[in-house]
Scaffold this motif. Structure first.
Motif, PDB file in Angstrom:
ATOM      1  N   PHE A  41       7.232  10.842  -0.107  1.00 46.79           N
ATOM      2  CA  PHE A  41       7.385  10.521  -1.530  1.00 46.79           C
ATOM      3  C   PHE A  41       6.221   9.737  -2.127  1.00 46.79           C
ATOM      4  CE2 PHE A  41      11.659  11.101   0.185  1.00 46.79           C
ATOM      5  CZ  PHE A  41      12.172  12.028  -0.704  1.00 46.79           C
ATOM      6  N   GLY A  42       5.263   9.361  -1.292  1.00 45.32           N
ATOM      7  CA  GLY A  42       4.141   8.560  -1.787  1.00 45.32           C
ATOM      8  C   GLY A  42       3.292   9.266  -2.819  1.00 45.32           C
ATOM      9  N   GLY A  43       3.013  10.548  -2.595  1.00 45.42           N
ATOM     10  CA  GLY A  43       2.183  11.302  -3.530  1.00 45.42           C
ATOM     11  C   GLY A  43       2.824  11.411  -4.899  1.00 45.42           C
ATOM     12  N   GLY A  44       4.131  11.684  -4.913  1.00 44.78           N
ATOM     13  CA  GLY A  44       4.850  11.779  -6.185  1.00 44.78           C
ATOM     14  C   GLY A  44       4.870  10.462  -6.931  1.00 44.78           C
ATOM     15  N   ALA A  45       4.994   9.359  -6.181  1.00 44.78           N
ATOM     16  CA  ALA A  45       5.012   8.038  -6.817  1.00 44.78           C
ATOM     17  C   ALA A  45       3.671   7.723  -7.476  1.00 44.78           C
ATOM     18  CB  ALA A  45       5.362   6.967  -5.787  1.00 44.78           C
ATOM     19  N   ILE A  46       2.577   8.005  -6.766  1.00 45.51           N
ATOM     20  CA  ILE A  46       1.238   7.768  -7.322  1.00 45.51           C
ATOM     21  C   ILE A  46       1.006   8.639  -8.554  1.00 45.51           C
ATOM     22  CG2 ILE A  46      -1.234   7.944  -6.880  1.00 45.51           C
ATOM     23  CD1 ILE A  46      -0.637   7.374  -3.937  1.00 45.51           C
ATOM     24  N   ARG A  47       1.405   9.900  -8.467  1.00 48.35           N
ATOM     25  CA  ARG A  47       1.266  10.817  -9.606  1.00 48.35           C
ATOM     26  C   ARG A  47       2.018  10.291 -10.826  1.00 48.35           C
ATOM     27  NH1 ARG A  47       4.951  15.371  -8.616  1.00 48.35           N
ATOM     28  NH2 ARG A  47       6.392  13.771  -9.366  1.00 48.35           N
ATOM     29  N   ASN A  48       3.259   9.856 -10.611  1.00 51.96           N
ATOM     30  CA  ASN A  48       4.056   9.364 -11.729  1.00 51.96           C
ATOM     31  C   ASN A  48       3.416   8.161 -12.400  1.00 51.96           C
ATOM     32  OD1 ASN A  48       5.832  11.379 -11.131  1.00 51.96           O
ATOM     33  ND2 ASN A  48       7.512  10.068 -10.492  1.00 51.96           N
ATOM     34  N   LEU A  49       2.837   7.284 -11.593  1.00 49.48           N
ATOM     35  CA  LEU A  49       2.172   6.099 -12.158  1.00 49.48           C
ATOM     36  C   LEU A  49       1.021   6.493 -13.075  1.00 49.48           C
ATOM     37  CD1 LEU A  49       2.010   3.621  -9.125  1.00 49.48           C
ATOM     38  CD2 LEU A  49       3.173   3.238 -11.312  1.00 49.48           C
ATOM     39  N   PHE A 101       3.213  20.487  -2.453  1.00 48.01           N
ATOM     40  CA  PHE A 101       3.206  19.390  -3.422  1.00 48.01           C
ATOM     41  C   PHE A 101       2.094  19.540  -4.455  1.00 48.01           C
ATOM     42  CE2 PHE A 101       5.730  16.112  -0.781  1.00 48.01           C
ATOM     43  CZ  PHE A 101       6.894  16.482  -1.438  1.00 48.01           C
ATOM     44  N   ALA A 102       0.979  20.172  -4.090  1.00 44.67           N
ATOM     45  CA  ALA A 102      -0.087  20.407  -5.064  1.00 44.67           C
ATOM     46  C   ALA A 102       0.404  21.327  -6.174  1.00 44.67           C
ATOM     47  CB  ALA A 102      -1.313  21.004  -4.378  1.00 44.67           C
ATOM     48  N   THR A 126      -0.437  14.474  -5.922  1.00 49.86           N
ATOM     49  CA  THR A 126       0.856  14.839  -5.353  1.00 49.86           C
ATOM     50  C   THR A 126       0.669  15.487  -3.987  1.00 49.86           C
ATOM     51  OG1 THR A 126       1.593  15.305  -7.615  1.00 49.86           O
ATOM     52  CG2 THR A 126       3.062  15.951  -5.836  1.00 49.86           C
ATOM     53  N   GLY A 127      -0.375  16.310  -3.871  1.00 51.57           N
ATOM     54  CA  GLY A 127      -0.605  17.016  -2.621  1.00 51.57           C
ATOM     55  C   GLY A 127      -1.155  16.153  -1.500  1.00 51.57           C
ATOM     56  N   SER A 128      -2.015  15.198  -1.846  1.00 58.75           N
ATOM     57  CA  SER A 128      -2.679  14.414  -0.798  1.00 58.75           C
ATOM     58  C   SER A 128      -2.297  12.940  -0.776  1.00 58.75           C
ATOM     59  CB  SER A 128      -4.202  14.527  -0.955  1.00 58.75           C
ATOM     60  OG  SER A 128      -4.617  14.026  -2.213  1.00 58.75           O
ATOM     61  N   GLY A 129      -1.614  12.465  -1.812  1.00 53.66           N
ATOM     62  CA  GLY A 129      -1.278  11.037  -1.891  1.00 53.66           C
ATOM     63  C   GLY A 129      -0.448  10.538  -0.728  1.00 53.66           C
ATOM     64  N   GLY A 130       0.587  11.313  -0.367  1.00 51.51           N
ATOM     65  CA  GLY A 130       1.441  10.899   0.745  1.00 51.51           C
ATOM     66  C   GLY A 130       0.676  10.843   2.055  1.00 51.51           C
ATOM     67  N   GLY A 131      -0.208  11.816   2.259  1.00 51.68           N
ATOM     68  CA  GLY A 131      -1.022  11.829   3.475  1.00 51.68           C
ATOM     69  C   GLY A 131      -1.986  10.659   3.537  1.00 51.68           C
ATOM     70  N   ILE A 132      -2.541  10.288   2.378  1.00 52.02           N
ATOM     71  CA  ILE A 132      -3.448   9.139   2.335  1.00 52.02           C
ATOM     72  C   ILE A 132      -2.711   7.866   2.735  1.00 52.02           C
ATOM     73  CG2 ILE A 132      -4.800   7.646   0.803  1.00 52.02           C
ATOM     74  CD1 ILE A 132      -5.516  10.140  -0.812  1.00 52.02           C
ATOM     75  N   ILE A 133      -1.534   7.667   2.131  1.00 53.05           N
ATOM     76  CA  ILE A 133      -0.738   6.473   2.452  1.00 53.05           C
ATOM     77  C   ILE A 133      -0.351   6.468   3.926  1.00 53.05           C
ATOM     78  CG2 ILE A 133       1.432   5.260   1.988  1.00 53.05           C
ATOM     79  CD1 ILE A 133       1.278   6.366  -0.872  1.00 53.05           C
ATOM     80  N   ARG A 134       0.047   7.628   4.434  1.00 48.39           N
ATOM     81  CA  ARG A 134       0.416   7.750   5.858  1.00 48.39           C
ATOM     82  C   ARG A 134      -0.728   7.322   6.764  1.00 48.39           C
ATOM     83  NH1 ARG A 134       0.167  13.607   7.076  1.00 48.39           N
ATOM     84  NH2 ARG A 134      -2.036  13.029   7.051  1.00 48.39           N
ATOM     85  N   ASP A 135      -1.918   7.856   6.502  1.00 45.62           N
ATOM     86  CA  ASP A 135      -3.066   7.557   7.359  1.00 45.62           C
ATOM     87  C   ASP A 135      -3.489   6.103   7.257  1.00 45.62           C
ATOM     88  OD1 ASP A 135      -3.063  10.178   8.192  1.00 45.62           O
ATOM     89  OD2 ASP A 135      -4.616  10.829   6.792  1.00 45.62           O
ATOM     90  N   VAL A 136      -3.433   5.547   6.050  1.00 47.44           N
ATOM     91  CA  VAL A 136      -3.791   4.134   5.870  1.00 47.44           C
ATOM     92  C   VAL A 136      -2.814   3.236   6.617  1.00 47.44           C
ATOM     93  CG1 VAL A 136      -3.952   2.249   4.197  1.00 47.44           C
ATOM     94  CG2 VAL A 136      -5.001   4.458   3.679  1.00 47.44           C
ATOM     95  N   PHE A 137      -1.522   3.513   6.484  1.00 45.00           N
ATOM     96  CA  PHE A 137      -0.509   2.720   7.172  1.00 45.00           C
ATOM     97  C   PHE A 137      -0.648   2.836   8.691  1.00 45.00           C
ATOM     98  CE2 PHE A 137       3.181   2.036   3.947  1.00 45.00           C
ATOM     99  CZ  PHE A 137       2.273   1.481   3.050  1.00 45.00           C
TER     100      PHE A 137
END
Length: 201
Positions: A41-49, A101-102, A126-137
């Motif tokens: 859900f991270g990508g969707g959250a960033i997109r919404n912001l 998601f893209a 939306t497509g890459s945001g969740g993956g970015i957060i995952r990798d950073v975490f």
């Protein structure tokens, strides 16, 4: 229908991706669920912001949260000997999540009648945001920042949808499949964008 199907596909794919990365990093069960949900859900959250949609809209997706939690549970209980092949299949799930998601993110932006550049940004985030957060975490270098082609495919999906070339569900499914295949080909054959290195004096 395409919206719901792509949302479900992306949620499951990224939830599985996040859970597997968490287990690779030897997180406990709580960490596995947290990273799986954040990835989904991270990508969707960033997109919404960025496009002005309340982040609270994510909490209305009860079915998607149930899908994510069920997917994470299945992966956590999966036999370890089969999970050992994740290096082979991990990028496959990530490609599916990126593509689904893209396309979904771009559709969302078009529905809000946003300009072309906003549609493309929505697709990428939306497509890459969740993956970015995952990798950073997980303490890893995000795939999107590597030379290997990744987020470019999300941008392509956003560009195509922004021109409203595709108007039927079948076309959206074909686009989803095409972006997934292109992403798989890019990591299989190591297609890369140009890079430039600065050497320290």
């Amino acid at each position: 229908m395409a919206w719901e199907v792509l949302s479900a596909i992306g949620t499951i794919a990224f939830a599985v991706s996040g859970a597997i990365v968490a287990m690779e990093e030897e997180y406990d069960i709580f960490g596995v669920y947290i990273l799986g949900v954040v990835t989904a859900f991270g990508g969707g959250a960033i997109r919404n912001l960025l496009i002005g949609v309340p982040v609270s809209a994510l909490w209305e997706q009860e079915m998607m949260f149930q899908l994510a939690l069920a997917s994470i549970t299945i992966v956590f209980l999966f036999p370890h000997r089969l999970l050992g092949h994740w290096n082979r299949w991990g990028n496959f799930f990530d490609a599916i999540g990126l593509s689904a998601f893209a396309v979904q993110g771009a559709m969302y932006a078009v529905e809000l009648e946003l300009p072309i550049y906003a549609v493309i940004v929505a697709a990428i985030l939306t497509g890459s945001g969740g993956g970015i957060i995952r990798d950073v975490f997980a303490g890893r270098k995000p795939l999107v920042f590597k030379a290997e082609i990744y987020a470019v495919w999300a941008a392509v999906a956003g560009l195509i949808i922004s021109f409203e070339i595709i108007r039927i569900d079948l076309g959206l499914y074909i686009l989803f499949l095409a972006i997934t295949i292109l992403r798989i080909l890019s990591y299989t054959f190591k297609w890369r964008l140009p890079t430039r290195h600065i050497q320290s004096l």
